[in-house]
Design a protein around this motif. Sequence first.
Motif: not given
Length: 260
Positions: A137-143
């Motif tokens: 997501i654009s907030g920088g969170d990655i899964l």
Amino acid sequence: MRSILIVLVLATPAFSGEFFAVGEALCWRPYSADFKNDFDSSLSMNHDWDAGFRAGVGIQNPLSWRASWIYTSFSADDTRVWTGVGEIGTAASYGDLDYQVHDFEVGQIFYCNSVCQLEAFGGFRWGQIDYSLQDVISGGDILNLHSNTDSYGLRLGGKATCWLTQTISIFGQGAASGFLSTTDNRGVSSTAAWDLTDDHETHGVDAATGVAWNCGLLEVSAGYEWNWWANILQRRGSTSTPDYDNLLLDGAFLRMTGRY
């Protein structure tokens, strides 16, 4: 050496028509509740149609039984990007499914009359179903998630064939399987990282129907098939209790069988 050659020559007509090889082209589409973005479950990762193949060899006595090994391979991957998603802004997902199955079967053929035949079969199924997913997501969170499952179990089923002419027939078959599965689940998120292995029981159902054209030692068939695996894909956004989702693969097949 001469005696061995004589025996082989004499034995060849007796076994003619009993050995066979199968090759299939597959066009499937996979479905699962697991195919979604983890940050917003309303964002679906439905995969498109993809190609696969099936190949195998076996031996068949036209009046009684058959034994075979069949290998199925299918893979599908997809990338989706969504913009303007609530507080998330931009979201993206990449999914990659790898499906490989080995079937070892023995079947018994029963002739009801001159136009219908039934077959009961059973055997061992070994499936390897791996799924990898990356959500951003654009907030920088990655899964990042990797669900690698090995399943072993028995498979029992039946097949019915009805001859419309001397060369054209229609058929339908179905089977059920019970598995012992081991899933290796690895993941990395903004708050945790894990690599866990879980043993669990699951089951599956598959079915197919189609039409076949027989020309001597060559048979060409085509139709529709349906493969359902229960609780086979593991989806975990943290290190909590494993959560499994079902997997459905269905689509068309084009099969060619050659006998000797």
